[in-house]
Design an enzyme around this catalytic site. Structure first.
Site, PDB file in Angstrom:
ATOM      1  N   SER A  45       0.823  -1.205   0.000  1.00  0.00           N
ATOM      2  CA  SER A  45       0.000   0.000   0.000  1.00  0.00           C
ATOM      3  C   SER A  45       0.857   1.256   0.000  1.00  0.00           C
ATOM      4  CB  SER A  45      -0.891   0.001   1.249  1.00  0.00           C
ATOM      5  OG  SER A  45      -1.524   1.248   1.421  1.00  0.00           O
ATOM      6  N   LYS A  69      -8.482   0.051  -9.070  1.00  0.00           N
ATOM      7  CA  LYS A  69      -9.080  -0.577  -7.889  1.00  0.00           C
ATOM      8  C   LYS A  69     -10.129   0.347  -7.272  1.00  0.00           C
ATOM      9  CE  LYS A  69      -7.748  -2.673  -3.442  1.00  0.00           C
ATOM     10  NZ  LYS A  69      -8.601  -1.883  -2.553  1.00  0.00           N
ATOM     11  N   THR A 103     -13.066  -7.647  -0.895  1.00  0.00           N
ATOM     12  CA  THR A 103     -14.063  -7.262   0.112  1.00  0.00           C
ATOM     13  C   THR A 103     -14.870  -8.479   0.574  1.00  0.00           C
ATOM     14  OG1 THR A 103     -14.309  -5.005  -0.777  1.00  0.00           O
ATOM     15  CG2 THR A 103     -16.006  -5.781   0.732  1.00  0.00           C
ATOM     16  N   THR A 114      -5.844   3.300  -7.203  1.00  0.00           N
ATOM     17  CA  THR A 114      -7.028   3.264  -6.348  1.00  0.00           C
ATOM     18  C   THR A 114      -7.837   4.541  -6.475  1.00  0.00           C
ATOM     19  OG1 THR A 114      -5.943   1.758  -4.814  1.00  0.00           O
ATOM     20  CG2 THR A 114      -7.812   2.992  -3.963  1.00  0.00           C
ATOM     21  N   HIS A 173     -13.546  -1.087  -0.891  1.00  0.00           N
ATOM     22  CA  HIS A 173     -12.496  -0.778   0.079  1.00  0.00           C
ATOM     23  C   HIS A 173     -12.747  -1.500   1.408  1.00  0.00           C
ATOM     24  CE1 HIS A 173      -9.059   2.145   0.105  1.00  0.00           C
ATOM     25  NE2 HIS A 173      -9.050   1.810   1.389  1.00  0.00           N
ATOM     26  N   TYR A 221      -2.244   5.711  -4.367  1.00  0.00           N
ATOM     27  CA  TYR A 221      -3.211   6.792  -4.206  1.00  0.00           C
ATOM     28  C   TYR A 221      -2.679   8.019  -4.932  1.00  0.00           C
ATOM     29  CZ  TYR A 221      -5.465   4.356  -0.255  1.00  0.00           C
ATOM     30  OH  TYR A 221      -6.135   3.470   0.545  1.00  0.00           O
ATOM     31  N   ARG A 233      -8.229  -8.597   5.248  1.00  0.00           N
ATOM     32  CA  ARG A 233      -8.385  -8.931   6.665  1.00  0.00           C
ATOM     33  C   ARG A 233      -7.929 -10.355   6.964  1.00  0.00           C
ATOM     34  NH1 ARG A 233     -12.887  -5.637   5.604  1.00  0.00           N
ATOM     35  NH2 ARG A 233     -13.140  -3.856   7.030  1.00  0.00           N
ATOM     36  N   ILE A 283     -13.853 -11.512   1.670  1.00  0.00           N
ATOM     37  CA  ILE A 283     -13.386 -12.882   1.442  1.00  0.00           C
ATOM     38  C   ILE A 283     -12.748 -13.417   2.719  1.00  0.00           C
ATOM     39  CG2 ILE A 283     -11.739 -14.312   0.181  1.00  0.00           C
ATOM     40  CD1 ILE A 283     -12.165 -12.411  -2.210  1.00  0.00           C
TER      41      ILE A 283
END
Length: 428
Positions: free
Chosen positions: A136, A276, A332, A186, A300, A160, A355, A334
């Site tokens: 990121s 994304k 998102t 993104t 997101h 970004y 996550r 999963i």
């Protein structure tokens, strides 16, 4: 009558087979984790409330995240029979290269806050597993540090567009120079979402030592020892790290981002480019016309606009419209290999897990990430064998039914509107 006998010592000896004990406490914990939910439980016990809630939480009422999870629970598989599938191939060609599994590690910000090994653990584990790792813009390990941790694997960079464009451009150039092969541009974060858990916890970067955090640290000394005895928390793109997450995002991100910015990034980026944060069929079609290599259907992780579309429910329509023109990826919600298999069956070329990976990281550092990948791998293999498909390409929509609860109310047609104006009943 049941015939009884004196136990035969030889037969009894066959039952007494003791497993060699696992002495390392981390390995022992991870061995007992059979699902991502098990890793989450370990992570919650070992991580202070503020960083755990930052990982787990979403925006406002967290409705988008709950709906995304529910969408994966509300599926029905349709297995074939008698297909003779003793082994399965889980590999996938994605964005010009091979991934051993149909998922990669999603970009996550502030990762060393979850566990001190941070992105280095994720990158190394991804490289060992043969899957892509995504760094990121708000990562806590440098581009070069990730490359060192995963020198021969596939590294992707999530970008970004910031108010200071030269920062964004410089990061893209550094990632290209380090051999990152794909850029995830993104587009769903012009401003920060309202992450209420963080505000209620007083969560800031870096964490502040208050009476509350000290009390929370008492049962979790390992996390604080790691945090206080490892190098200072630094970010790949921000020179100032003081403040809440929302303050940092709002200070850095630019709400004026447009297609012109995408054009500029495409000019300077030599590898594959994926957009994304796509959340409508219309935007997917627009991006297909621009010639980008792929899109990620994503809200997101529910962390931006609450009540945003559920990517998994959007997937079939997007694949139908643009699946021949670019790669459609998904994230998102999963949390299992079955979720990934269902996504591939409905047309996703690839998926990203966030996550699920962070729960493994918090549960046991690099070994915890390895365990998370192993769990997802075994679930993918088992689900494919039970569906009796030998390759990912054999998965089709016939294998999955989405039992959706979110059915839009039909909009009035011109006839209905005319009938209403005349106060006449009409059947829609």
């Amino acid at each position: 009558m049941v015939q009884r006998q004196v136990p035969n010592p030889r037969e009894l000896a066959e039952l007494l087979r003791f497993k060699r004990p696992t002495l390392n406490p981390t390995d022992r914990r991870l061995e007992r984790a059979l699902t991502i939910a098990d890793l989450r439980d370990i992570a919650r016990r070992r991580t202070p409330k503020a960083p755990f809630d930052y990982t787990e939480g979403a925006a406002e009422g967290e409705i988008s995240l709950a709906r995304a999870r529910q969408a994966f629970l509300d599926i029905e598989f349709h297995p074939s029979i008698l297909r003779n599938v003793p082994v399965v191939d889980t590999s996938r060609e994605v964005l010009g290269g091979t991934s051993a599994l149909p998922f990669g590690i999603a970009p996550t910000g502030f990762t060393r806050l979850m566990q001190a090994e941070g992105e280095e653990a994720g990158a190394a584990a991804a490289g060992a597993a043969g899957i892509p790792f995504t760094l990121s813009t708000l990562g806590t390990t440098s581009i070069e540090g990730v490359k060192a941790a995963n020198p021969t694997g596939r590294n992707w960079f999530q970008l970004y567009v910031m108010k200071q464009r030269e920062i964004s451009y410089g990061l893209a150039e550094r990632a290209a120079a380090a051999g990152f092969d794909t850029l995830l541009f993104t587009v769903d974060t012009p401003v920060a979402g309202a992450r209420l858990r963080d505000r209620r916890n007083g969560f800031s970067i870096p964490p502040q030592l208050t009476l509350g955090t000290i009390l929370d640290a008492l049962p979790r000394p390992g996390w604080w020892i790691d945090f206080l005895t490892t190098p200072k928390l630094e970010f790949a793109s921000l020179s100032s790290t003081g403040g809440t997450v929302a303050e940092l995002l709002d200070a850095a991100m630019d709400p004026t981002i447009s297609f012109a910015d995408l054009d500029e990034i495409r000019e300077l980026w030599p590898g594959k480019i994926v957009v994304k944060g796509v959340q409508t069929v219309e935007d997917a079609k627009l991006l297909a016309d621009t010639g980008v290599d792929g899109i990620v259907l994503s809200n997101h992780g529910g962390r931006q606009l609450d009540r945003a579309p559920v990517p998994f429910l959007l997937l079939p329509d997007v694949v139908r419209e643009v699946g021949d023109d670019l790669e459609v990826h998904l994230d998102t919600g999963i949390m299992s290999g079955a979720d990934i298999v269902a996504s591939v069956a409905l047309g996703a070329r690839f998926t990203l897990v966030g996550r699920a990976y962070l729960y493994g990281l918090m549960a046991g550092g690099r070994r915890g990430v390895d365990r998370a990948i192993d769990i997802l791998r075994s679930e993918i293999v088992r689900t494919m064998k039970l569906l009796e498909v030998a390759t990912l390409d054999e998965l089709t929509p016939k294998h999955v039914t989405q039992l959706t609860r979110l059915v839009p109310i039909a909009r009035p047609t011109a006839l209905a509107a005319e009938a209403a104006s005349e106060r006449m009943p009409v059947q829609l």
